[in-house]
Design an enzyme around this catalytic site. Structure first.
Site, short mmCIF file in Angstrom:
data_model
loop_
_atom_site.label_atom_id
_atom_site.label_comp_id
_atom_site.label_asym_id
_atom_site.label_seq_id
_atom_site.Cartn_x
_atom_site.Cartn_y
_atom_site.Cartn_z
N SER A 1 0.86 -1.19 0.00
CA SER A 1 0.00 0.00 0.00
C SER A 1 0.89 1.23 0.00
O SER A 1 1.97 1.23 0.61
CB SER A 1 -0.89 0.01 1.24
OG SER A 1 -1.46 1.30 1.40
N TYR B 1 -2.33 -0.95 10.02
CA TYR B 1 -2.39 -1.21 8.58
C TYR B 1 -1.05 -0.82 7.93
O TYR B 1 -0.46 -1.60 7.18
CB TYR B 1 -3.54 -0.42 7.95
CG TYR B 1 -3.70 -0.64 6.47
CD1 TYR B 1 -4.38 -1.76 5.98
CD2 TYR B 1 -3.18 0.25 5.55
CE1 TYR B 1 -4.53 -1.96 4.62
CE2 TYR B 1 -3.31 0.05 4.18
CZ TYR B 1 -4.00 -1.05 3.72
OH TYR B 1 -4.14 -1.27 2.37
#
Ligand code: NDP
Length: 246
Positions: free
Chosen positions: A141, A155
């Site tokens: 990401s 995350y």
């Protein structure tokens, strides 16, 4: 456009979003494709049907990435059904968005299990079967390098770990002619991050290209890495993020 004829790919989380786009794109390039899912049996069947309609073999496997045995079994099932595995795409993911104080150890462990442990387990299992030309592609990401806001600590940490994992795998497997890389998508229009949701405009403002990515944008880079064009790329972190990191 038939770079991958004779190759077999496994895409985790291939029932929707970026994983579904990757599975279909690899099949369009000629690969037979297995894909995992956890809850969307219908979505997985639709992806299988699309791939089969295109003349390639496909297989949907129910395998929760939080369960390492299920992940390893998905690799073995792919090899049992298709006789080999050449391309592994670790894509399955979740998006815990929680204030720091609210993060429990369970939620921390689950995120790490799905994003990091599953990717390691699948890579270790797949590498046992891969020969020269093997490809491991992890989906990270853009938040791995620049979080850009609060509530994403776990995350971001889990996705940053995939950079280290990919570099380590590149070192371990390079002598066998196997590459390992991480692709870091930016905001991409999927169920996880719909382009029309509240907050989407704020994300667009942070992107020089001014728009969300499409799942096919990520799939195109994965297909490049999986094919001949990717044969000298390993240990790399590649952003497909509309300039989020710029
Ligand atoms: P979606 O929520 O649209 O799809 C997630 C996919 O992962 C589904 O196929 C889902 O299966 C599968 N999945 C989720 N949890 C598990 C699990 N425990 N075991 C097996 N499969 C699971 O997400 P995206 O397509 O947007 O995201 C794909 C990847 O890209 C993720 O790793 C995400 O972190 C990353 N990413 C996405 C960005 C975005 O803006 N969309 C930006 C940066 C990175 P099922 O359908 O069965 O639930």
């Amino acid at each position: 456009m038939a770079d991958l004829i004779g190759k077999v790919a496994l895409v985790t989380g291939g029932s929707r979003g970026i994983g579904a786009a990757i599975a279909k794109r690899l099949a369009r390039e000629g690969a037979d494709v297995a894909l995992t899912y956890v809850s969307s049996a219908k979505g997985a069947s639709a992806v299988v049907a699309a791939i089969e309609a295109n003349g390639r073999r496909a297989l949907a496997i129910a395998a929760d990435s939080a369960d390492p045995q299920a992940v390893a079994a998905a690799v073995e099932r792919t090899v049992a059904e298709f006789g080999r595995i050449d391309i592994l795409v670790n894509n399955a993911g979740i998006f815990p968005y929680e204030p720091l104080e609210a993060v429990t150890l369970d939620s921390f462990d689950r995120t790490m299990a799905i994003h990091v442990r599953a990717a390691f387990v699948a890579a270790q299992a797949a590498a046992r079967h891969m020969g020269t030309g093997g490809r491991i592609i992890n989906i990270g990401s853009c938040l791995a390098d620049r979080t850009g806001g609060p509530n994403m600590t776990v995350y971001a940490a889990s996705k940053a770990a995939l950079t280290g994992l990919s570099k380590g795998l590149a070192q371990d497997l390079g002598p066998r002619g196997i590459t390992a890389n991480v692709v870091h998508p930016g905001p991409t229009d999927t169920d996880m991050n719909p382009a029309q949701a509240e907050g989407a405009d704020l994300q667009r403002q942070g992107l020089p290209l001014g728009r969300f990515g499409d799942a096919d944008d990520v799939a195109a880079t994965v297909a490049h890495l999986a094919g001949q064009g990717g044969r000298f790329i390993t240990g790399a972190a590649i952003a497909v993020d509309g300039g989020f990191a710029a």
